[in-house]
Design a protein around this motif. Structure first.
Motif, short mmCIF file in Angstrom:
data_model
loop_
_atom_site.label_atom_id
_atom_site.label_comp_id
_atom_site.label_asym_id
_atom_site.label_seq_id
_atom_site.Cartn_x
_atom_site.Cartn_y
_atom_site.Cartn_z
N CYS A 247 37.56 36.49 38.85
CA CYS A 247 38.41 37.50 39.51
C CYS A 247 37.52 38.68 39.91
O CYS A 247 36.32 38.64 39.75
CB CYS A 247 39.54 37.96 38.59
SG CYS A 247 39.07 39.05 37.23
N GLY A 248 38.11 39.71 40.42
CA GLY A 248 37.32 40.83 40.88
C GLY A 248 37.43 42.06 40.01
O GLY A 248 37.01 43.15 40.40
N ALA A 249 37.99 41.90 38.81
CA ALA A 249 38.24 43.07 37.97
C ALA A 249 36.96 43.86 37.70
O ALA A 249 36.93 45.08 37.85
CB ALA A 249 38.91 42.65 36.67
N PHE A 252 35.68 45.70 40.80
CA PHE A 252 36.54 46.74 41.34
C PHE A 252 36.61 47.97 40.44
O PHE A 252 36.88 49.07 40.92
CB PHE A 252 37.94 46.17 41.62
CG PHE A 252 37.97 45.24 42.81
CD1 PHE A 252 36.81 44.98 43.53
CD2 PHE A 252 39.14 44.64 43.23
CE1 PHE A 252 36.81 44.13 44.64
CE2 PHE A 252 39.16 43.79 44.35
CZ PHE A 252 38.00 43.54 45.04
N VAL A 253 36.39 47.79 39.15
CA VAL A 253 36.36 48.97 38.28
C VAL A 253 34.96 49.56 38.18
O VAL A 253 34.78 50.64 37.65
CB VAL A 253 36.90 48.67 36.86
CG1 VAL A 253 38.34 48.17 36.92
CG2 VAL A 253 36.01 47.69 36.13
N ALA A 332 37.59 45.94 31.19
CA ALA A 332 38.57 45.39 32.13
C ALA A 332 38.63 43.87 32.09
O ALA A 332 39.63 43.28 32.48
CB ALA A 332 38.24 45.83 33.55
N PRO A 334 39.43 40.27 31.71
CA PRO A 334 40.52 39.57 31.03
C PRO A 334 40.04 38.38 30.21
O PRO A 334 40.83 37.74 29.53
CB PRO A 334 41.42 39.10 32.18
CG PRO A 334 40.53 39.06 33.37
CD PRO A 334 39.44 40.05 33.15
N ILE D 219 44.55 47.07 42.09
CA ILE D 219 43.26 47.12 42.79
C ILE D 219 42.94 45.78 43.44
O ILE D 219 41.82 45.55 43.88
CB ILE D 219 42.12 47.56 41.85
CG1 ILE D 219 42.08 46.67 40.59
CG2 ILE D 219 42.27 49.03 41.47
CD1 ILE D 219 40.88 46.92 39.70
N CYS D 221 42.35 42.86 42.32
CA CYS D 221 41.24 42.10 41.75
C CYS D 221 41.62 40.65 41.53
O CYS D 221 40.77 39.82 41.26
CB CYS D 221 40.79 42.73 40.44
SG CYS D 221 42.02 42.62 39.11
N TYR D 222 42.91 40.37 41.63
CA TYR D 222 43.42 39.02 41.45
C TYR D 222 43.17 38.46 40.06
O TYR D 222 43.11 37.24 39.87
CB TYR D 222 42.87 38.06 42.53
CG TYR D 222 43.29 38.46 43.93
CD1 TYR D 222 44.62 38.43 44.30
CD2 TYR D 222 42.35 38.90 44.87
CE1 TYR D 222 45.01 38.82 45.57
CE2 TYR D 222 42.74 39.28 46.14
CZ TYR D 222 44.07 39.23 46.48
OH TYR D 222 44.45 39.61 47.75
N ALA D 223 43.02 39.34 39.08
CA ALA D 223 42.88 38.88 37.70
C ALA D 223 44.15 38.16 37.26
O ALA D 223 44.11 37.18 36.52
CB ALA D 223 42.57 40.04 36.76
N ASN D 226 43.84 34.72 38.64
CA ASN D 226 42.76 33.92 38.08
C ASN D 226 42.93 33.65 36.59
O ASN D 226 42.32 32.72 36.06
CB ASN D 226 41.41 34.58 38.37
CG ASN D 226 41.04 34.49 39.82
OD1 ASN D 226 41.92 34.41 40.68
ND2 ASN D 226 39.76 34.48 40.13
N ARG D 279 48.58 40.36 30.61
CA ARG D 279 47.49 40.77 29.76
C ARG D 279 46.21 41.00 30.57
O ARG D 279 45.44 41.92 30.30
CB ARG D 279 47.20 39.68 28.71
CG ARG D 279 46.12 40.07 27.71
CD ARG D 279 45.71 38.90 26.83
NE ARG D 279 45.14 37.80 27.57
CZ ARG D 279 43.90 37.78 28.05
NH1 ARG D 279 43.10 38.82 27.88
NH2 ARG D 279 43.45 36.75 28.74
N ALA D 280 46.02 40.18 31.61
CA ALA D 280 44.77 40.26 32.37
C ALA D 280 44.69 41.51 33.22
O ALA D 280 43.59 41.97 33.55
CB ALA D 280 44.64 39.02 33.26
N PRO D 282 43.90 44.72 34.70
CA PRO D 282 43.06 45.81 34.20
C PRO D 282 43.70 47.19 34.36
O PRO D 282 43.21 48.15 33.78
CB PRO D 282 41.78 45.70 35.03
CG PRO D 282 42.18 45.01 36.27
CD PRO D 282 43.34 44.11 35.91
#
Lengths: 363, 145, 282, 329
Positions: A247-249, A252-253, A332, A334, D219, D221-223, D226, D279-280, D282
């Motif tokens: 993912c992009g977490a 992006f943070v 961040a 996950p 944001i 992020c697509y967490a 995913n 949960r994922a 952010p």
């Protein structure tokens, strides 16, 4: 540069200035004075995870926000041109640049160092010279950084890796929390202007502020060579990235990640905008070519690029790691991926012999 | 105006935007029939013809709301009469579910409805659509509280 | 959060993401699903063969293509475009008179002036001829400054060979030894058969005082580079031009890097010697 | 919903207040020790997906391929990750799964995305896991949560278990795996009532403002995508496609809402409420309210719960001519 793109704004030029003392109960008055200046005043909002317009009251300065301050200079999405078709199908293009001055109160020093990293690519010395949209925002932004106290540092912080505690990055003013108030340290002309409206206690003796607290350093000595030498070590990269969700977490943070995408958005059939928006090297589609070929189709390849970019490619280009150790990606993630684990896995590998590195990367 | 695309937020409007997705084989013809039979029809309905109510990805409806619609009506063939045998049976489940999802986001019940109108039911169409548009006019333009 | 306003002309000039608005003058069908689009621009840019540009349609988007016309053909820039995605589909639908956005030139071209006095061997595959066409036409323009000139051009099937008019000329021209090949037997094809790498090996051009240049699908490049090496070409003598996904074209959006090099500004033209210095991530 | 547990011949059936069985299918699975079960899984497929202590001592997703790695696998209150998410990239494999995780596996099976024979399920009887965001909020990042006896310790000190128990576990009555080759752990008494996720404002106007703020944080992020065990097509996701063009790259509340509508549309009738998207996230967007709605709607309209039976058909791929009658205009 500064006067060309944004005439009349105070410069980023460094200054030597006296430290002053602001009593704790005067903080809100200072914010009110900053808010009275032209433009926006942003403060951290942990609920929102980012910096939001100040609406009065004490700012929440405990702990950093989930996302970094980079969005102030490199917004998540930004229209940089608008187009319009006339009746004959001819197009008129209007470049667009934001021009609102912004004061950001309460960024962290890691944020300030992160923006210095982005300055390398989007500033005058970047591959294509100063990026207009970035430069205007950057020059119109005043960064008031808050120095971390021991309570602000947690186990995800590792900023001591990347420099001494008195490295204030691109901060215009640093505010050091001390007993009974704050020591205000202007660093630039813009910072001086911001400090000038602070209702400081002119009579008070200014205490010597303690050095900002820092997170524990990790060893990165020689990592650049090791990364390049072990580029083809599939086992290493697969191991440390196996639980990454792609993912992009983290990007992006991150206060230094600046990758972006460009897309057109039609607003009806006659006009529309072209905008750029954050993109992440973690996404599979990031480097996928139109032909379907993807040089970084696997997770391990993508994360290898991420770590290499931060610890090998950026230092090669700018003599500066593109990581500031803020730990935001760590918090961040996950899937509990920790970039420090990767760095340490690389550091455990043997250093390259004189020709060893080259032998392995030859096509 | 919550959950409405930014470029649409700048548009100020006094009258609500009402969109109807009509099945080509029945309701669209029914609306046509209503017109030729001179049944009263509201003028402010924007009709989008679709090949079957079963084709309606509910994202089309969500996007319609995102782009600023204040009411969305879907009308297809009566269950059992689908031109493609079972399109509206599938549609019915999805539309009913969507009807429940939208209020979660503050889109009032009543802003989205679905119904069945056959090609010969010009009068019924006129009643359905008048009732629905009236309801949306009562609910008014979507805005934040 | 903030308003947006028009930039001053000075700012706009530096805004490398802002395209010139050009007018399509001609759309030439080249091969199956491949067209060349010629665009007239208000300010015609100077460029080198091998440089790329962004061609875009407002409302659809832009994409990077190599400039397939030679610098000495003034009056337009030409892009050769295969239909693969949304932007390229829209480009294929262009007709003369249409408005397009162009940002060109971007990147670095072939350093052909360094090759004066040398033999030149070009191995091209399919649409990989696009960056090599302006190079070849430039070499022919300055023909007397080079030694022997050999072009091997192959494709999977005849319909995929581009630049029919040029090929007809090259086939009869004394100045260039032109070899055309098709991967395997094809109805109606009476010419040479074989993929580009083996054909190059059969042709066995001398590596002495020569430069080998190749472009084509990644897999063809992968098999052609070793053939050049086998023929005695040193990494410094072998040149290729790379494809990479690009957005900005000016080295700041991130995605086209190979190691610390950005294909859009440091390339797309690289010698094999340069590539050998970089991580193996093609 | 209240629940009742009955035990017979080593298997456990959990019935809801209406008497319907909500967890079965482990009748033939032997009960064994964790280490023994993991060893079996390793022997069978050579890789066991589960959790092992990470840098801070809390559990992180782990892939055991050797006896040594297998010995590091563990379960505890920090085993918040759903290992079913990784199964699709690792089959054939063994996987350690909490009851909620087994529902993901079952759902994948019902969608023909996972072959029952390609996975060895080590089903856990689960007392629930911790809300790690709450742990961070209360104790700071990196605080270590572990179970010792019946207690949860944070950094070695006894903690308020009821406070730290994840909301998704309080909303769940399932303490037995839905599917398992072997079962690990003692039977756990589920709570009497499943709690609801709260916080959604009552009035429509407030809801609009609430989501405007929640989606304003996104944001992109697509967490959420995913981390989802059921979002199979993530690399070719429609969200990042230009055709169809459902949403733009602008991270505005409306576009971000549209993104979540895409997820809801694609997970309706499939979502097992494992809670990983929530949960994922952010930036802590209340995605639990969305998955709760998906569950409620499927149950209320179709009397359907996803992830309970590998042979079941999702409600939106079928219909019932007679039953599907709801009032219309």
């Amino acid at each position: 540069m500064a006067d060309q793109v944004s005439a009349g704004v105070p410069h980023n030029t460094p200054v030597e200035a006296e430290l002053t003392f602001l009593a704790a109960d005067k903080l809100v008055a200072w914010l009110a004075a900053l808010a009275a200046r032209e433009g926006d005043l942003l403060v951290p909002d942990r609920q929102a995870g980012t910096f939001v317009p100040w609406t009065g009251g004490e700012p929440d300065l405990a702990k950093m926000t989930a996302t970094s301050a980079k969005g102030i200079v490199l917004p998540q999405h930004e229209t940089f041109l608008s187009y319009a078709y006339d009746d004959d199908g001819k197009v008129a293009v209007t470049p667009r640049v934001a021009d609102t001055p912004t004061t950001v109160f309460g960024i962290r020093l890691c944020d300030a160092r992160g923006i210095r990293c982005i300055d390398q690519t989007f500033g005058e010395n970047g591959p294509s010279g100063a990026d207009p949209n970035y430069t205007v925002r950057r020059n119109l932004a005043t960064f008031v950084a808050v120095a971390c106290t021991p309570a602000d540092v947690d186990a995800a912080c590792f900023c001591a890796t990347f420099g001494p505690a008195d490295d204030f990055g691109v901060a215009d003013v640093v505010v050091h929390p001390v007993d009974g108030g704050y020591v205000v340290r202007p660093l630039t002309e813009k910072g001086l202007a911001a400090a000038a409206v602070a209702p400081v206690d002119t009579g008070a003796t200014v205490p010597e502020p303690p050095l900002p607290s820092q997170g524990t350093a990790i060893d990165i000595e020689g990592i650049e060579q090791k990364l390049l030498a072990h580029f083809d070590d599939d086992e290493l990269w697969s191991d440390v990235t196996e639980h990454c969700l792609s993912c992009g977490a983290c990007s992006f943070v991150c206060p230094t990640c600046y990758c972006f995408s460009i897309a057109d958005e039609a607003r009806g059939s006659e006009c529309g905008d072209r905008l750029r928006s954050w993109d992440s090297c973690g996404f599979a589609c990031y480097s996928k070519e139109a032909s379907g070929h993807n040089p970084r189709g696997r997770n391990a390849q993508r994360f290898r690029n991420r770590v290499n970019h931060k610890f090998a490619y950026y230092p090669e280009l700018y003599n500066l790691e593109s990581c500031v150790g803020c730990g935001r990606c760590v918090r961040a993630c996950p899937a509990a991926v920790d970039i420090r684990d990767m760095v340490e896995a690389v550091m455990r590998r043997p250093a390259p012999t004189k020709d060893g590195a080259k032998a392995e990367v030859t096509a | 105006m919550p959950l409405i695309a930014e470029h649409k937020k700048t548009h100020t409007k006094e009258k609500p935007t009402i969109v109807a997705f009509l099945c080509n084989w029945c309701s669209y013809a029914g609306a046509d029939m209503a017109g030729t039979s001179r049944f009263k029809q509201p003028a402010d309905l924007r009709i989008i013809r679709v090949p079957c109510s079963g084709r309606l990805d509910w994202l089309l409806i969500a996007k319609t709301f995102k782009e600023g619609a204040d009411g969305v009506l879907v009308s297809g063939c009566h269950p059992g009469d689908c031109h493609y045998t079972e399109g509206n049976f599938h549609a019915r489940r999805k539309l009913e579910a969507l009807k429940r999802y939208l209020p979660l986001f503050g889109i009032e019940e009543g802003r989205f409805e679905y119904t069945w109108v056959s090609a010969s039911e010009g009068k019924r169409w006129s009643e359905v659509v008048s009732g629905f548009t009236e309801q949306i006019h009562e609910l008014g333009v979507r805005k934040a509280g | 959060m903030t308003d947006t306003v028009t930039m001053t002309p000075g700012q706009a000039a530096r805004a490398k993401l802002i395209p010139q608005v050009g007018t399509v003058s001609e759309v030439v069908p080249e091969a199956l699903d491949i067209v060349s689009v010629r665009v007239q621009l208000p300010e015609m840019p100077d460029f080198e063969p091998g440089q790329v540009g962004q061609l875009g349609i407002f409302g659809v988007g832009e994409a990077t293509f190599v400039i397939s016309s030679p610098p000495h053909e003034r009056g337009y820039v030409q892009f050769t475009v295969a239909r693969v995605g949304e932007v390229t589909r829209a480009i294929h639908d262009l007709t003369p008179g249409d408005s397009v956005g162009v940002r060109a030139p971007l990147g670095k071209g072939f350093p052909y002036r360094d090759w004066y006095g040398k033999d030149i061997v070009i191995a091209a595959g399919g649409i990989g001829m696009a960056p090599l066409r302006p190079l070849l036409l430039t070499l022919l323009e300055e023909r007397d400054k080079f030694g022997a000139l050999k072009l091997i051009y192959g494709a999977r099937e005849p319909e995929l060979l581009s630049y029919g008019a040029d090929r007809a000329v090259w086939a009869t021209l004394d100045g260039v030894d032109y070899v055309e090949t098709i991967d395997r037997e094809y109805p109606g094809w009476t010419g040479r058969l074989g993929m580009v790498p083996p054909v190059l090996e059969e042709e066995a051009p001398s590596a002495v005082n020569a430069i080998g240049i190749t472009c084509g699908p990644p897999i063809m490049i992968k098999y052609t580079l070793p053939v050049f090496e086998k023929l005695g070409f040193k990494p410094e003598q072998v040149v290729t031009t790379l494809e990479r996904r690009m957005k900005c074209g000016i080295g700041i959006c991130g995605r086209c890097n190979i190691g610390h090099k950005y294909v859009c500004v440091d390339g797309p033209v690289f010698t094999l010697a340069e590539l050998n210095e970089l991580p193996d991530e093609l | 919903m209240s629940a009742e547990i009955t035990e017979s011949q080593g298997t456990t059936a959990v019935k809801d207040s209406g008497g319907a069985t909500v967890a079965v299918a482990v009748a033939d699975a032997p009960v064994m020790e964790f280490a023994e079960a993991v060893a079996l899984g390793l022997e069978k497929f050579g890789v066991v997906l589960g959790w092992a202590p990470g840098r801070d001592g809390n559990l992180a997703p782990a892939f055991a391929r050797s006896a040594e790695q297998a010995s590091a696998l563990a379960f505890g209150p920090s085993a918040v990750f759903n290992p079913a998410r990784y199964v699709r990239d690792h089959t054939p494999c063994a996987v350690v799964a909490k009851p909620c995780d087994t529902r993901s596996l079952v759902q994948m099976m019902s969608e023909n995305m996972l072959d029952r024979d390609e996975v060895f399920v080590i089903g856990l009887r689960c007392p629930g896991v911790a809300d790690m965001k709450k742990v961070v909020e209360r104790y700071g990042w990196g605080a270590r949560v572990e179970q010792v006896g019946p207690d949860w310790l944070v950094n070695g000190d006894k903690a308020d278990k009821a406070d730290l128990l994840d909301a998704r576990c309080r909303a769940c009555l399932r303490r037995e795996p839905v599917i398992a080759d072997v079962v690990v752990g003692e039977p756990v008494t589920p709570p009497a009532e499943a709690e609801r996720f709260t916080g959604l404002p009552e009035s429509m106007a407030e809801r609009g403002a609430f989501w405007e703020a929640e989606f304003g944080k996104c944001i992109r992020c697509y967490a959420c995508r995913n981390a989802c065990p059921l979002c199979y097509c993530q690399d070719v996701c429609v969200a990042q496609a230009r055709q169809p063009h459902w949403l733009t790259d602008e991270a505005t509340p409306a576009e971000n809402w549209m993104w979540q509508m895409i997820r809801m549309a694609h997970l309706a009738g499939r979502c097992t409420q494992c809670g990983e998207c929530n949960r994922a996230c952010p930036v802590d967007i209340r995605l639990d309210l969305l998955t709760q709605e998906l569950g409620d709607t499927a149950r209320e309209l179709f009397d359907y719960e996803a992830g309970l039976d590998p042979g079941q058909k999702a409600p939106f791929v079928t219909y019932d001519k007679e039953r599907d009658e709801w009032p219309i205009r």
